[in-house]
Enzyme design. Structure first.
Site, mmCIF file in Angstrom:
data_model
loop_
_atom_site.group_PDB
_atom_site.id
_atom_site.type_symbol
_atom_site.label_atom_id
_atom_site.label_comp_id
_atom_site.label_asym_id
_atom_site.label_seq_id
_atom_site.Cartn_x
_atom_site.Cartn_y
_atom_site.Cartn_z
ATOM 1 N N LYS A 151 1.092 -0.822 0.189
ATOM 2 C CA LYS A 151 -0.027 -0.065 -0.198
ATOM 3 C C LYS A 151 0.695 1.154 0.302
ATOM 4 C CE LYS A 151 -1.352 -1.582 3.700
ATOM 5 N NZ LYS A 151 -1.407 -2.341 3.730
ATOM 6 N N GLN A 186 -3.298 -1.840 7.718
ATOM 7 C CA GLN A 186 -3.580 -3.672 7.534
ATOM 8 C C GLN A 186 -4.796 -3.848 6.419
ATOM 9 O OE1 GLN A 186 -4.682 -1.542 10.388
ATOM 10 N NE2 GLN A 186 -2.357 -1.627 10.597
ATOM 11 N N GLY A 246 3.411 -0.554 8.850
ATOM 12 C CA GLY A 246 4.403 -0.828 7.912
ATOM 13 C C GLY A 246 4.797 -0.212 7.008
ATOM 14 N N HIS A 247 4.461 0.856 6.169
ATOM 15 C CA HIS A 247 4.476 1.089 4.774
ATOM 16 C C HIS A 247 5.563 1.451 4.390
ATOM 17 C CE1 HIS A 247 -0.326 1.438 5.645
ATOM 18 N NE2 HIS A 247 -0.263 0.856 6.088
HETATM 19 P P1 GDP Z 1 2.040 -2.302 3.011
HETATM 20 O O1 GDP Z 1 2.067 -2.547 4.744
HETATM 21 O O2 GDP Z 1 0.913 -2.664 2.531
HETATM 22 O O3 GDP Z 1 2.737 -0.715 2.870
HETATM 23 O O4 GDP Z 1 2.949 -3.474 2.436
HETATM 24 P P2 GDP Z 1 5.081 -3.263 3.072
HETATM 25 O O5 GDP Z 1 6.482 -2.033 3.072
HETATM 26 O O6 GDP Z 1 4.973 -3.569 4.184
HETATM 27 O O7 GDP Z 1 5.222 -4.150 2.091
HETATM 28 C C1 GDP Z 1 5.837 -4.494 1.043
HETATM 29 C C2 GDP Z 1 6.500 -4.847 0.267
HETATM 30 O O8 GDP Z 1 7.245 -4.962 -0.536
HETATM 31 C C3 GDP Z 1 8.124 -3.413 1.224
HETATM 32 O O9 GDP Z 1 9.098 -4.092 1.448
HETATM 33 C C4 GDP Z 1 8.331 -3.482 -0.481
HETATM 34 O O10 GDP Z 1 9.388 -2.252 -0.712
HETATM 35 C C5 GDP Z 1 8.058 -4.063 -1.005
HETATM 36 N N1 GDP Z 1 6.990 -4.064 -2.229
HETATM 37 C C6 GDP Z 1 6.871 -3.261 -2.926
HETATM 38 N N2 GDP Z 1 6.065 -3.539 -4.128
HETATM 39 C C7 GDP Z 1 6.718 -3.823 -4.459
HETATM 40 C C8 GDP Z 1 7.122 -5.183 -5.987
HETATM 41 O O11 GDP Z 1 6.056 -4.993 -6.411
HETATM 42 N N3 GDP Z 1 8.267 -6.102 -6.278
HETATM 43 C C9 GDP Z 1 9.115 -6.146 -4.991
HETATM 44 N N4 GDP Z 1 9.267 -6.944 -5.547
HETATM 45 N N5 GDP Z 1 8.074 -5.457 -3.744
HETATM 46 C C10 GDP Z 1 7.840 -5.320 -3.658
HETATM 47 P P1 IMO Z 2 0.161 -2.929 7.105
HETATM 48 O O1 IMO Z 2 -0.760 -1.553 7.241
HETATM 49 C C1 IMO Z 2 0.304 -7.144 8.255
HETATM 50 C C2 IMO Z 2 -1.492 -8.357 12.671
HETATM 51 C C3 IMO Z 2 -0.729 -8.854 13.303
HETATM 52 C C4 IMO Z 2 -1.824 -9.879 13.941
HETATM 53 C C5 IMO Z 2 -2.707 -8.640 13.938
HETATM 54 C C6 IMO Z 2 -3.048 -7.953 15.240
HETATM 55 O O2 IMO Z 2 1.720 -2.578 7.316
HETATM 56 O O3 IMO Z 2 -0.612 -4.017 6.356
HETATM 57 P P2 IMO Z 2 -2.479 -5.911 16.267
HETATM 58 O O4 IMO Z 2 -1.338 -5.496 16.794
HETATM 59 O O5 IMO Z 2 -2.873 -4.962 15.045
HETATM 60 O O6 IMO Z 2 -3.328 -6.477 17.419
HETATM 61 O O7 IMO Z 2 -1.866 -7.682 15.809
HETATM 62 O O8 IMO Z 2 -2.437 -8.068 12.844
HETATM 63 N N1 IMO Z 2 -1.598 -6.040 11.756
HETATM 64 C C7 IMO Z 2 -0.173 -6.929 10.334
HETATM 65 N N2 IMO Z 2 -0.268 -7.691 9.918
HETATM 66 N N3 IMO Z 2 0.683 -5.984 7.884
HETATM 67 C C8 IMO Z 2 -0.363 -5.022 9.238
HETATM 68 O O9 IMO Z 2 -0.388 -3.377 8.536
HETATM 69 C C9 IMO Z 2 -0.792 -5.528 10.105
HETATM 70 N N4 IMO Z 2 -0.661 -4.554 11.358
HETATM 71 C C10 IMO Z 2 -1.475 -5.592 12.361
HETATM 72 O O10 IMO Z 2 0.409 -9.443 12.593
HETATM 73 O O11 IMO Z 2 -1.614 -10.321 13.507
HETATM 74 MG MG MG Z 3 3.207 -3.664 5.843
#
Ligand code: GDP
Ligand code: IMO
Ligand code: MG
Length: 455
Positions: A47, A257, A71-72
């Site tokens: 996201k 999430q 964690g974005h």
């Molecule tokens: P979010 O929580 O939905 O914002 O996603 P996260 O940042 O937690 O996890 C997504 C991970 O995949 C991060 O390490 C991004 O840098 C990485 N990522 C996002 N888009 C792509 C993609 O198209 N390909 C690859 N290989 N990595 C990606």
């Molecule tokens: P983003 O925005 C993935 C999961 C936790 C656990 C459950 C409940 O980066 O996609 P909490 O601390 O919210 O009470 O935990 O939800 N969880 C996520 N898993 N990405 C997240 O956020 C999450 N935020 C919470 O791992 O299973």
């Molecule tokens: Mg994340």
């Protein structure tokens, strides 16, 4: 695409709502209007990358739920930031990022995040960042309770929370004993509210969880310097959004999430404590629900951190391929993410709950190198076929996934920038998703970098 194709689904959808007539202007194919970007699976769909990418088209970016359990990740050339609370538009100059009332905010984490961004040369000022006075604060005792509860549970009972105090903070909000960001303006009120909230918490911490009680004065000492730093950022988020809309500016709502972690519609009880569906953007930001674009972020396979059912999980070489190639480690806790095939049943649920206008498909590059790719099209449950998740608690732990199989592709696609550059089988995979969900894929992400995108 520079303008909407008059025959496209999106065009028809928008004109059906009278939107084209009211707001005739597009910018790079995106309307000057309201858009919401959200996750469809169990979080971590990418996201952050998609919001960062679309920020060019928005003036305001708002978080409306969740907290620093999120964690974005944003990657632009050599720079990488992981944001937990501040909306993912912050890297773009001149954009306003808002933290809505539906968020639960850890003031210590926010201050740290602000400092990291400032050190990275990003401007952080009240002109660029605003916090709703109604946003609830995560206090030290929320984190202690979250940790104590998780530690006290064993085996199948553990939820695997991030232990960031998210659940206990939302509980206090509903119990009407929460501390709100606006309370930081009135220290007497803050002191009184903390003193009122603590006896019950201390009873639980001491007697049930056998840990140390929390001292109200220590909480005050802890919060004072944070309050001093954050009070200038307090604002009326509803007013900011209303004003932007009156000026026909684009407001982007950033979900955290994913739909399967929604407190009501996810895999309860293995969920987070907020509504992650797009409908919550209105309540969690303090504005009416007027979304012209609803962008669902779909990871090309599925991942999950923490406990809970995961029908298409692959605890084998396929799962390992996704985990290793996709670097699937939690951005908040560093935990290894569980991996599995794409699951159309949960995606159909996300579509019916959120009504997307388009799909942003991420991490397609990770599937390169697999000979065959499976896609779960339905579940078998109690002898019947299910296209949507059965509604009984924890039913997903008892379903059998039914799969379609597609041919894979071997080429590295990280450098593809147009759909025509993709291998034929990758295009077929995208078309399969579009057909199953009856929604167009308008963005394909082929790597973590902002540039590694097909639009
Ligand atoms: P979010 O929580 O939905 O914002 O996603 P996260 O940042 O937690 O996890 C997504 C991970 O995949 C991060 O390490 C991004 O840098 C990485 N990522 C996002 N888009 C792509 C993609 O198209 N390909 C690859 N290989 N990595 C990606
Ligand atoms: P983003 O925005 C993935 C999961 C936790 C656990 C459950 C409940 O980066 O996609 P909490 O601390 O919210 O009470 O935990 O939800 N969880 C996520 N898993 N990405 C997240 O956020 C999450 N935020 C919470 O791992 O299973
Ligand atoms: Mg994340």
């Amino acid at each position: 695409m520079d303008s909407l194709d008059p025959g496209s689904t999106l065009h028809n959808l928008l004109s059906g709502h009278g939107v084209l007539m009211e707001r005739g202007c597009t910018q790079g194919g995106y309307f000057m209007s309201n858009m919401v970007v959200f996750g469809t699976q169990w979080g971590d769909e990418g996201k952050g990358k998609i919001v960062d990418l679309l920020t060019d088209h928005a003036q305001i970016i708002v978080r409306f739920q969740g907290g620093n359990n999120a964690g974005h990740t944003l990657v632009n050339k050599d720079r990488k930031f992981i944001l937990h609370l501040i909306p993912s538009g912050i890297l773009h100059p001149d954009k306003l990022c808002l933290i809505g009332n539906g968020v639960v905010l850890d003031p210590e984490v926010l201050c740290r995040e602000m400092d990291t961004l400032i050190q990275g040369g990003i401007e952080i000022s009240p002109a660029r960042l605003g916090i709703s006075k109604k946003t609830h604060l995560i206090m030290p005792y929320h984190k202690e309770l979250d940790l104590a509860r998780e530690s006290a549970k064993s085996g199948q009972d553990k939820i695997g929370t991030t232990c960031k105090g998210i659940g206990p903070c939302y509980e206090d909000k509903m119990a009407r004993i929460g501390i709100r960001a606006g309370d930081m303006q009135d220290l007497d009120l803050l002191r009184a509210k903390i003193a009122r909230a603590l006896p019950e918490k201390n009873m639980l911490l001491q007697n049930l969880y056998k840990s140390s009680p929390v001292n109200p004065e220590q909480v005050m000492e802890y919060i004072l310097p944070l309050a001093k730093k954050l009070v200038p950022f307090l604002t009326d988020v509803s007013h900011k959004i209303q004003t932007a809309r009156e000026k026909s500016q684009t407001v982007m709502f950033e979900g955290a999430q994913g739909v399967q972690l929604d407190i009501d519609h996810g895999t309860y009880p293995f969920v987070t404590s907020s509504n992650t569906v797009t409908g919550n953007a209105s309540a969690g930001a303090g504005c009416s629900y007027q979304m012209q674009q609803v962008i669902v972020v779909v990871k090309a396979y599925t991942t999950r951190v923490g406990q809970g059912p995961f029908p298409t999980e692959q605890d084998n070489r396929h799962g390992e391929h996704m985990q290793t190639k996709g670097a699937e480690y939690g951005s908040t806790t560093g935990r290894k993410r569980r991996c599995g095939w794409l699951d159309m049943v949960i995606l159909r649920e996300a579509v019916r709950l959120c009504g997307p206008t388009e799909i942003a498909l991420t991490k397609l590059d990770v599937l390169s190198g697999l000979e065959r790719i499976k896609v779960c099209s339905a579940y078998e449950y109690q002898g019947k076929k299910f296209l949507y998740p059965p509604q009984e608690e924890n039913a997903l732990a008892r379903v059998k996934p039914l799969y379609d199989e597609l041919d894979g592709w071997q080429e590295d696609i990280g450098n593809c920038r147009r759909r025509e550059d993709l291998p034929e089988n990758a295009v077929r995979y995208i078309q399969h998703i579009e057909k199953m969900l009856n929604t167009s894929v308008r963005i394909v992400s082929v790597g973590p970098d902002r540039e590694q995108t097909i639009r």
